[in-house]
Structures are given as structure tokens and as C-alpha cells.
Scaffold this motif. Sequence first.
Motif, short mmCIF file in Angstrom:
data_model
loop_
_atom_site.label_atom_id
_atom_site.label_comp_id
_atom_site.label_asym_id
_atom_site.label_seq_id
_atom_site.Cartn_x
_atom_site.Cartn_y
_atom_site.Cartn_z
N GLY A 256 1.22 -1.34 0.63
CA GLY A 256 0.18 0.20 0.18
C GLY A 256 0.90 1.32 0.15
N CYS A 257 1.95 1.38 0.47
CA CYS A 257 2.97 2.42 0.45
C CYS A 257 3.91 2.89 -0.62
CB CYS A 257 3.94 2.32 1.97
SG CYS A 257 5.13 1.23 1.48
N TYR A 258 3.20 2.14 -1.90
CA TYR A 258 3.95 2.12 -3.15
C TYR A 258 3.28 2.80 -4.01
CZ TYR A 258 7.49 -0.75 -1.12
OH TYR A 258 8.64 -1.12 -1.36
N SER A 259 1.76 2.97 -3.27
CA SER A 259 1.11 3.60 -3.96
C SER A 259 0.85 5.78 -3.84
CB SER A 259 -0.03 4.08 -3.04
OG SER A 259 -1.05 2.61 -2.76
N HIS A 260 1.97 6.29 -2.91
CA HIS A 260 2.56 6.97 -3.15
C HIS A 260 3.97 7.17 -3.53
CE1 HIS A 260 4.09 10.84 -1.99
NE2 HIS A 260 5.51 10.73 -1.43
N TRP A 261 4.53 6.60 -3.02
CA TRP A 261 5.81 6.64 -3.58
C TRP A 261 6.16 6.20 -5.07
CZ3 TRP A 261 8.42 8.77 -0.10
CH2 TRP A 261 8.24 8.72 0.63
N VAL A 262 4.92 5.40 -5.57
CA VAL A 262 4.89 5.24 -7.36
C VAL A 262 4.41 6.39 -7.59
CG1 VAL A 262 4.50 3.66 -9.02
CG2 VAL A 262 6.27 3.02 -7.45
N GLY A 263 2.93 5.58 -6.69
CA GLY A 263 1.37 7.02 -7.62
C GLY A 263 1.66 8.38 -7.72
N GLY A 264 2.85 8.55 -6.12
CA GLY A 264 3.25 10.19 -6.72
C GLY A 264 4.24 10.59 -7.79
N CYS A 265 4.69 9.56 -8.74
CA CYS A 265 5.63 10.07 -9.55
C CYS A 265 4.81 10.55 -11.01
CB CYS A 265 6.46 8.45 -10.29
SG CYS A 265 7.72 8.39 -8.32
N TRP A 266 3.39 9.60 -11.29
CA TRP A 266 2.92 9.63 -12.32
C TRP A 266 2.45 11.23 -12.72
CZ3 TRP A 266 3.30 6.51 -15.68
CH2 TRP A 266 3.48 4.83 -15.40
N PRO A 267 1.43 12.02 -11.66
CA PRO A 267 1.84 13.38 -11.85
C PRO A 267 2.60 14.39 -11.92
CG PRO A 267 0.90 13.33 -9.93
CD PRO A 267 1.83 11.75 -10.60
N LEU A 268 4.11 14.20 -11.48
CA LEU A 268 5.17 14.31 -11.63
C LEU A 268 5.88 14.27 -12.92
CD1 LEU A 268 7.00 14.48 -8.40
CD2 LEU A 268 4.97 16.34 -9.34
N ILE A 269 5.50 13.27 -13.81
CA ILE A 269 5.72 12.84 -15.00
C ILE A 269 5.53 13.32 -15.98
CG2 ILE A 269 5.41 10.66 -15.05
CD1 ILE A 269 8.89 10.66 -15.68
N GLU A 270 3.47 13.07 -15.53
CA GLU A 270 3.00 13.44 -16.13
C GLU A 270 3.36 15.15 -16.80
OE1 GLU A 270 -1.19 13.76 -16.68
OE2 GLU A 270 -1.30 11.21 -15.40
N ALA A 271 3.51 16.07 -15.71
CA ALA A 271 3.87 17.60 -15.97
C ALA A 271 5.05 17.36 -16.51
CB ALA A 271 3.77 17.77 -14.62
N SER A 272 5.80 16.60 -16.85
CA SER A 272 7.71 16.26 -17.64
C SER A 272 7.00 17.09 -19.15
CB SER A 272 8.78 16.05 -16.96
OG SER A 272 8.33 14.61 -17.75
N PHE A 273 6.45 16.07 -19.44
CA PHE A 273 6.39 16.07 -20.99
C PHE A 273 4.82 17.06 -21.34
CE2 PHE A 273 3.39 12.87 -20.53
CZ PHE A 273 3.29 11.51 -19.83
N GLY B 7 -1.70 7.76 -1.61
CA GLY B 7 -1.41 7.65 -2.91
C GLY B 7 -3.05 7.54 -3.47
N LEU B 8 -4.18 7.23 -2.47
CA LEU B 8 -5.12 7.31 -3.35
C LEU B 8 -5.76 8.54 -3.37
CD1 LEU B 8 -8.23 6.07 -2.58
CD2 LEU B 8 -9.03 6.79 -0.15
N SER B 9 -5.32 10.46 -2.41
CA SER B 9 -5.65 11.22 -3.23
C SER B 9 -4.83 11.06 -4.79
CB SER B 9 -4.99 11.87 -2.32
OG SER B 9 -4.84 13.22 -2.62
N SER B 10 -3.73 10.31 -5.04
CA SER B 10 -3.23 11.03 -6.27
C SER B 10 -4.00 9.90 -7.59
CB SER B 10 -1.95 11.07 -6.70
OG SER B 10 -1.56 9.59 -6.24
N ALA B 11 -4.42 8.83 -6.50
CA ALA B 11 -5.56 8.65 -7.56
C ALA B 11 -6.99 8.52 -8.18
CB ALA B 11 -5.60 6.85 -7.79
#
Length: 469
Positions: A316-333, A398-402
Motif C-alpha cells: 500500500g505505501c507504494y501507492s504514494h512512492w510510485v503513485g506520486g511519480c505519475w503527476p510529476l512525470i506527466e507534468a514533465s512531458f 496515494g489514494l489522493s493522487s488516484a
Amino acid sequence: MATTASRGSSIGPNAEPDTSSVPVIPSLLTSHPPIRDALATDSSQLQDETVEECAPFLTGYGHDRCNTHGTPPLLRDRHVKFLQKQLGMLPSIFKSADPSRPWIFYWCLNGLSILGEDVAEYRSRLVETVRPMQNKDGGFAGGFGQTSHLATTYAAVLSLALVGGEDAYEVIDRRSMWKWLCSLKQPDGGFQMAAGGEEDVRGAYCASVIISLLNIPRNLAHDSPACSAGHTDLFGGLPEWVGRCQTYEGGVSAAPGFEAHGAYAFCALGCLAILDSPHRTIPKYLDVPRFLSWLSSRQYAPEGGFSGRTNKLVDGCYSHWVGGCWPLIEASFRGPEGQPAARPADKPLEQVDDSLFNRNGLIRYIFCCCQDMSKRGGLRDKPSKYSDAYHTCYVLSGLSSAQHKWALVSARADATLLDGDRWFVSPFMSAKGQIFEEVDRVGTTHPVYVIPQQKVDDCQQYFAVKTGF
Ligand code: FPP
Ligand code: K
Ligand code: ZN
């Protein structure tokens, strides 16, 4: 998703469901993946056991209040009580967690805040508790008389920012913090976690967060070890050092040459998004296609959750560590997208789901597998584990970013500024349908700082007027 599983074999107790009463759950999330590695190992055995462990929970086992999508409600009050309790006196088995007390403050205050609680009422208690944890030579330790550490300093600073207000901000001695950070800065550009301690990407992220939140002057003290390599700036050589942590898999490791892991991936993106706007730094210092391929492989079916590294289990904790990567990687492109059109705040706009991960898969894992449904409350790694403050904080984040979509509205005009990027968040509601109830949508945290956006703004505004110390 790691695989598409429409033709996979069914698992769990509802293999032959009575379709009249059983909720419709995509087969991707109820079947074994169709492609399986024929080589059986300890890792594949544990993976199979984890699928069996999660399967009954994913199909609503033990929840009598599931909605038509098979999702149980968020037990908000129980999770709030769990976190409140963790902020009080703890039993003696927590003795070994004593040097992590600032972390416990951060996890609990941030978790409570994501659950919609006002944490300002903890201000005076927090101020009096963390004040003696600050050392004369700079930084915060885990407790009085202990050595300053970047992780506990990061947690203490974020906790103070969460409760907010002058009394909290003024606890921090910025001059000694600057001196101490200069002493941790290394000739190769990275940061040690403590004097003489390990140098890793957590240090790069924690230092960047602290410097940019507190407006710490960037010039290096003359006795900093980094001066020997010609550096003059606390950030000199830092993005290059972070870039060297990307591995052959595409993910990011603790330091150059180690195994890629989700927690370090988030630290790397977070650090790069502070040093300059993410659409400039991330593609400059990381191989984005390779990173994306590794990040996408972190989501598993049928569990729906994320793992931290290759051939390991969902947690469950990777919901943040991995899940939190998505908004940053999206913003990057995507880059800066401009101010979105105004829309009624109470009605989420149905959006075309162009997400790069399966939001509903993650949301289902969190609601079904990560909640302790007993009186204890709190959120957890997986059903066989106990809830704790760390998992409660990061599962909720992580729930919040989903449940939300982040966009970079505008980028800093001047790359030397650290607080110029503007982010915008909106509730995410897929046109394909929402599997959770609207009351179970949680609050948001800033995609880089992982505390509410307003708390970041307040803190940066407070320290912006301080030129020098
Ligand atoms: C492996 O644990 C875990 C790591 C290698 C990284 C842990 C680091 C963090 C969680 C956070 C760092 C971030 C900051 C901001 C200080 P494991 O082997 O128990 O778990 P796994 O099997 O899931 O890899
Ligand atoms: K783990
Ligand atoms: Zn975990």
C-alpha cells in the motif's frame, strides 16, 4: 498494468459468481495474468500467495457495505482515531521508533489532513516537542541529544509547515540549518543524510525540500566539503548526481549502482521538480521512456496495487512512492498547461481517461485490501499486515493522487527561483465511471512537497521576505 488479463484464469471464492448479486469487477482484477513465467522461484511462490491473499478482499469478502462496484466505504472516522492515537502516548514496544518521532508526527498530521482534519490545533504541542530536537550545529534529530539527520529534519520541517503559523516557523534556526546543509553537501554534488553518513537520493530530495520551503541561502559555506570540487551553490551538481541514480531498468536507486526502487524514484522526481520546472529538469537528467517503462511495470494485476521493485510484492505505501511519480512525470512531458477553465467545485468534470496507470485498479486495492476494517482502523501494506502510521499516511496520499488530476499551470520564468511553479488540482472522474462514493474522496497534497498546497504557499510566503538569515 503489467499485463492484460481478459483471458486469464479466475481466482478466489467468486470464480463462478451468481451474476444477479455479485458486483461487476473487471476480469483484469479477478483473474491470474494470462502470461506467466514458467520458472518457479521463491519470488514467484510469494507472488502467487499474495494474489491468493488479496483475491477474497478484492471481491468484497468481509465487507457488508460494498457498493455496486464491489468497493467498501472509506472508514474515515476509524482512520482518524487511529492516527490521533498514534500522536499520543505509545506503549513500550514503540521504544525502537523513538529516533523516528518526527516521522510519526509527519505521518499522522499529514494523514489527518488528507482525511479532512484541521491539524493547526496541534501547533503548540508540536512546537514544544520538536524544539529540543533541533541541534545547535543545525538540523533536527529524532530526539533530544541525538544526532541531526536529513530524514528527521525533513519530517520535522514538514510537520511544522503542516501546523503552520509564526510560532511553528520560528522554531527553525535557518542560519544553523544552512551551515549544517553545507557540511552535508559532497564534492560529487549529492548530500549525506548525516555527518559522515550515507549519501543517497533521499538526501537530495530532503535537502531540496528544506532549502526551497525555508528560503535557505544557496551559497556554499567555505568549509563545505563540496567546495573542493569547485561548487559554490548548495544545488551545484545535484541534478547530475540524481541522474546518475537511474539504473538499466529505468527506475532510480538510492545511489549510483544499486537497485531501482519506487521510494527513490519519487525522491528523484521530487528533487528535480524543485531544482527547476519538471518539464525542463526531468527530460534533461533522466531517460523518460525508460523510466516510464519501469514505472508502468510497478502496477500488478489482479491486485491493482504497486510494488516497489521488480519481482517484489504489492504494498500500500507504494501507492504514494510510485503513485506520486505519475503527476510529476506527466507534468514533465505536458509542460505548463495554462489556467484551466472554471468549473463548479462540487461537480467533478467527467474526463476522458488518458491516465498512464489504472486508477480504478489502485483505488480498489486501497479500499479493499489496505483498510483495517476492525475497530483498530488505519491503513496497511496488504491484508496480512498490521496498519501503522507510515502506511496510513502514504496509502492515503496515494489514494489522493488516484482520485485527482494534477497539472502544472505555469512554470517559473526564472530558473533560479525555487517557488515559481503553479500547480492545479481537480477531482478525477473517469467517463468510464467511478468505483467509489463521492463522500470517500480524500483531500489533496502538493505533488512535490506532500503536504497541502496551501501549507506550502504559506510557508514559502513567510520565508520569502527573509533575505539572508
Ligand atoms: C525496501 O524495503 C525499501 C527501500 C529500499 C526504500 C525505503 C525508503 C523509503 C520508504 C522512503 C525514503 C524517502 C524519504 C523522503 C526519506 P523492503 O525490502 O522491505 O520492501 P520491498 O520488498 O517492497 O522492496
Ligand atoms: K515492502
Ligand atoms: Zn510498505
